[in-house]
Motif scaffolding. Structure first.
Motif, PDB file in Angstrom:
ATOM      1  N   PRO A  83     -33.257  80.152  -0.717  1.00 53.08           N
ATOM      2  CA  PRO A  83     -33.127  78.595  -0.351  1.00 53.08           C
ATOM      3  C   PRO A  83     -32.790  78.744   1.353  1.00 53.08           C
ATOM      4  N   VAL A  84     -33.660  77.699   1.855  1.00 47.93           N
ATOM      5  CA  VAL A  84     -33.450  77.389   3.152  1.00 47.93           C
ATOM      6  C   VAL A  84     -33.094  76.092   3.445  1.00 47.93           C
ATOM      7  N   TYR A  85     -32.319  75.779   4.353  1.00 48.86           N
ATOM      8  CA  TYR A  85     -31.978  74.193   4.605  1.00 48.86           C
ATOM      9  C   TYR A  85     -32.125  74.104   6.159  1.00 48.86           C
ATOM     10  N   LEU A  86     -32.586  72.858   6.598  1.00 48.06           N
ATOM     11  CA  LEU A  86     -32.807  72.699   8.114  1.00 48.06           C
ATOM     12  C   LEU A  86     -32.037  71.512   8.515  1.00 48.06           C
ATOM     13  N   VAL A  87     -31.337  71.661   9.612  1.00 42.36           N
ATOM     14  CA  VAL A  87     -30.718  70.615   9.997  1.00 42.36           C
ATOM     15  C   VAL A  87     -31.476  69.802  11.136  1.00 42.36           C
ATOM     16  N   HIS A  88     -31.686  68.536  10.564  1.00 42.18           N
ATOM     17  CA  HIS A  88     -32.638  67.875  11.640  1.00 42.18           C
ATOM     18  C   HIS A  88     -31.827  66.626  12.381  1.00 42.18           C
ATOM     19  N   ILE A  89     -31.527  66.707  13.546  1.00 45.27           N
ATOM     20  CA  ILE A  89     -30.741  66.051  14.517  1.00 45.27           C
ATOM     21  C   ILE A  89     -31.705  65.408  15.695  1.00 45.27           C
ATOM     22  N   PRO A  90     -32.197  64.208  15.382  1.00 50.72           N
ATOM     23  CA  PRO A  90     -33.067  63.401  16.263  1.00 50.72           C
ATOM     24  C   PRO A  90     -32.470  63.482  17.650  1.00 50.72           C
ATOM     25  N   GLY A  91     -33.142  63.696  18.637  1.00 48.16           N
ATOM     26  CA  GLY A  91     -32.681  63.661  20.116  1.00 48.16           C
ATOM     27  C   GLY A  91     -32.121  64.851  20.613  1.00 48.16           C
ATOM     28  N   LEU A  92     -32.027  65.862  19.642  1.00 50.44           N
ATOM     29  CA  LEU A  92     -31.435  67.266  19.840  1.00 50.44           C
ATOM     30  C   LEU A  92     -32.214  68.392  19.643  1.00 50.44           C
ATOM     31  N   PHE A  93     -32.684  68.380  18.445  1.00 47.02           N
ATOM     32  CA  PHE A  93     -33.566  69.445  17.677  1.00 47.02           C
ATOM     33  C   PHE A  93     -35.182  69.117  17.457  1.00 47.02           C
ATOM     34  N   ASP A  94     -35.473  67.997  17.689  1.00 43.75           N
ATOM     35  CA  ASP A  94     -36.759  67.719  17.423  1.00 43.75           C
ATOM     36  C   ASP A  94     -37.810  68.180  18.619  1.00 43.75           C
ATOM     37  N   ARG A  95     -37.785  69.277  19.120  1.00 40.49           N
ATOM     38  CA  ARG A  95     -38.324  69.855  19.965  1.00 40.49           C
ATOM     39  C   ARG A  95     -39.152  71.094  19.631  1.00 40.49           C
ATOM     40  N   PRO A  96     -40.194  71.677  20.244  1.00 41.19           N
ATOM     41  CA  PRO A  96     -40.778  72.837  19.700  1.00 41.19           C
ATOM     42  C   PRO A  96     -40.075  74.214  19.852  1.00 41.19           C
ATOM     43  N   GLU A  97     -39.439  74.406  21.091  1.00 38.72           N
ATOM     44  CA  GLU A  97     -38.770  75.695  21.503  1.00 38.72           C
ATOM     45  C   GLU A  97     -37.313  75.839  20.899  1.00 38.72           C
ATOM     46  N   VAL A  98     -36.775  77.108  20.651  1.00 36.41           N
ATOM     47  CA  VAL A  98     -35.689  77.188  19.888  1.00 36.41           C
ATOM     48  C   VAL A  98     -34.558  77.138  21.108  1.00 36.41           C
ATOM     49  N   GLU A 106     -24.692  71.397  23.984  1.00 37.77           N
ATOM     50  CA  GLU A 106     -24.539  70.221  22.891  1.00 37.77           C
ATOM     51  C   GLU A 106     -25.423  70.346  21.593  1.00 37.77           C
ATOM     52  N   ARG A 107     -26.559  70.925  21.837  1.00 35.14           N
ATOM     53  CA  ARG A 107     -27.494  71.205  20.594  1.00 35.14           C
ATOM     54  C   ARG A 107     -26.718  72.167  19.542  1.00 35.14           C
ATOM     55  N   PHE A 108     -26.261  73.166  19.937  1.00 35.48           N
ATOM     56  CA  PHE A 108     -25.770  74.182  18.938  1.00 35.48           C
ATOM     57  C   PHE A 108     -24.445  73.727  18.435  1.00 35.48           C
ATOM     58  N   LEU A 109     -23.530  73.003  19.119  1.00 34.49           N
ATOM     59  CA  LEU A 109     -22.402  72.452  18.734  1.00 34.49           C
ATOM     60  C   LEU A 109     -22.608  71.623  17.733  1.00 34.49           C
ATOM     61  N   ALA A 110     -23.444  70.562  18.162  1.00 36.56           N
ATOM     62  CA  ALA A 110     -24.035  69.724  17.173  1.00 36.56           C
ATOM     63  C   ALA A 110     -24.387  70.409  15.895  1.00 36.56           C
ATOM     64  N   PHE A 111     -25.207  71.206  15.978  1.00 40.56           N
ATOM     65  CA  PHE A 111     -25.718  71.927  14.856  1.00 40.56           C
ATOM     66  C   PHE A 111     -24.455  72.377  13.861  1.00 40.56           C
ATOM     67  N   GLN A 112     -23.563  72.940  14.665  1.00 38.88           N
ATOM     68  CA  GLN A 112     -22.542  73.592  13.809  1.00 38.88           C
ATOM     69  C   GLN A 112     -21.684  72.500  13.064  1.00 38.88           C
ATOM     70  N   LEU A 113     -21.489  71.459  13.842  1.00 36.73           N
ATOM     71  CA  LEU A 113     -20.576  70.364  13.236  1.00 36.73           C
ATOM     72  C   LEU A 113     -21.345  69.738  11.884  1.00 36.73           C
ATOM     73  N   ALA A 114     -22.679  69.518  12.208  1.00 36.26           N
ATOM     74  CA  ALA A 114     -23.539  69.190  11.249  1.00 36.26           C
ATOM     75  C   ALA A 114     -23.403  69.925   9.691  1.00 36.26           C
ATOM     76  N   VAL A 115     -23.501  71.402  10.166  1.00 40.03           N
ATOM     77  CA  VAL A 115     -23.449  72.328   8.885  1.00 40.03           C
ATOM     78  C   VAL A 115     -21.945  71.991   8.390  1.00 40.03           C
ATOM     79  N   LEU A 116     -20.812  71.888   8.970  1.00 40.78           N
ATOM     80  CA  LEU A 116     -19.536  71.893   8.395  1.00 40.78           C
ATOM     81  C   LEU A 116     -19.338  70.727   7.641  1.00 40.78           C
ATOM     82  N   GLU A 117     -20.190  69.335   8.187  1.00 41.34           N
ATOM     83  CA  GLU A 117     -19.906  68.281   7.256  1.00 41.34           C
ATOM     84  C   GLU A 117     -20.644  68.430   6.186  1.00 41.34           C
ATOM     85  N   TRP A 118     -21.656  69.082   6.242  1.00 38.58           N
ATOM     86  CA  TRP A 118     -22.652  69.334   4.850  1.00 38.58           C
ATOM     87  C   TRP A 118     -21.814  70.022   3.984  1.00 38.58           C
TER      88      TRP A 118
END
Length: 268
Positions: A83-98, A106-118
């Motif tokens: 199982p794989v889950y992807l965190v889509h945060i428009p404005g931060l991660f809708d870009r081609p590069e990692v 900001e991008r990776f802190l927001a990612f972690q906060l989204a994971v915790l909320e989930w």
């Protein structure tokens, strides 16, 4: 047992280096051993995403200081080997590069906060949260010391160091992006006068692993300034040798080789 792997990379979804190979193989083989192992990672606007249909599993909101973001948790309609889950945060991660954007903090802190909320809203919480490299280095700290995540404080955390040369440190001017936490615990964030997510993960995770026993020994003398911390926290460390996915890295079938080969004797 259920393990949730939190990572910036995972093969075949997004790969920059060896981190993706480990996170793409470990859950597959844990599943074969009867362990329910999952991966959650950012959604990138790359070739994988463009070739997939996704199912929305959750949607929520997060904030970084005065910045508000909506996010959603997606899973591919065509399943992978785990199982794989992807965190889509428009404005931060809708870009081609990692990596390598000016707002990576900001991008990776927001990612972690989204994971915790989930995780908070899951009826069945993971038994272990396994974070990988500095991009996920605040998971254990926030779970332990931010009131918003008190309900998941007792979930054990494991952190794996894949490359200690990259630590993701940044200045205290960005402390405002963090959710409320016990200011008496500020020392967990600090290393050498800056906020250092890799050092934070080492201090706060229940257990820390490295990608081999040899790399653990190397880090005690060559960890880009974290040698003292690693030695001090050595009781929680284990060096576990990475395996490889022999189906992916198979010289008999690898399409990128000029000529395939094996260790079998040629037929006479």
């Amino acid at each position: 047992m259920e393990i949730l792997n939190v990572s910036a990379e995972c093969f075949p979804i997004a790969k920059v280096g060896g981190l993706a190979d480990v996170v793409g193989a470990l859950p597959k083989y844990q599943q074969r051993e009867g362990v329910e192992s999952k991966v959650i990672m950012p959604f990138y606007n790359n070739d994988f995403a463009k070739g997939q249909d996704f199912i929305q599993m959750f949607k929520g909101n997060l904030k970084l200081d005065r910045l508000q973001y909506k996010f959603e948790i997606l899973t591919p309609r065509n399943p992978l080997d785990f199982p794989v889950y992807l965190v889509h945060i428009p404005g931060l991660f809708d870009r081609p590069e990692v990596y390598s954007y000016e707002d990576d903090v900001e991008r990776f802190l927001a990612f972690q906060l989204a994971v915790l909320e989930w995780i908070l809203q899951l009826e069945e919480k993971p038994d272990i949260v396994h974070a990988h490299d500095h991009h996920t280095g605040f998971m254990a700290f926030l779970m332990s010391h931010a009131p918003a995540y008190k309900a998941i404080k007792e979930i054990p955390t494991v952190f794996t160091i894949h490359n200690a040369q990259y630590q993701g440190q940044f200045g205290y001017d960005k402390l405002r992006y963090f959710p409320e936490f016990d200011l008496k615990k500020m020392g967990f964030l600090d290393w050498d006068g800056s906020i250092n997510p890799l050092a934070t993960a080492i201090k706060c995770s229940w257990r820390v692993t490295t990608v081999s026993p040899g790399y653990l020994e190397e880090l005690k003398s060559n960890a880009n300034g974290l040698e003292e911390l690693i030695i001090r926290e050595s009781e929680k460390f284990s060096g576990i040798l990475n395996g490889i996915d022999t189906k992916v890295w198979n010289p008999e079938t690898d399409e990128f080789l000029v000529r395939n080969y094996s260790n079998k004797a040629p037929k006479s």
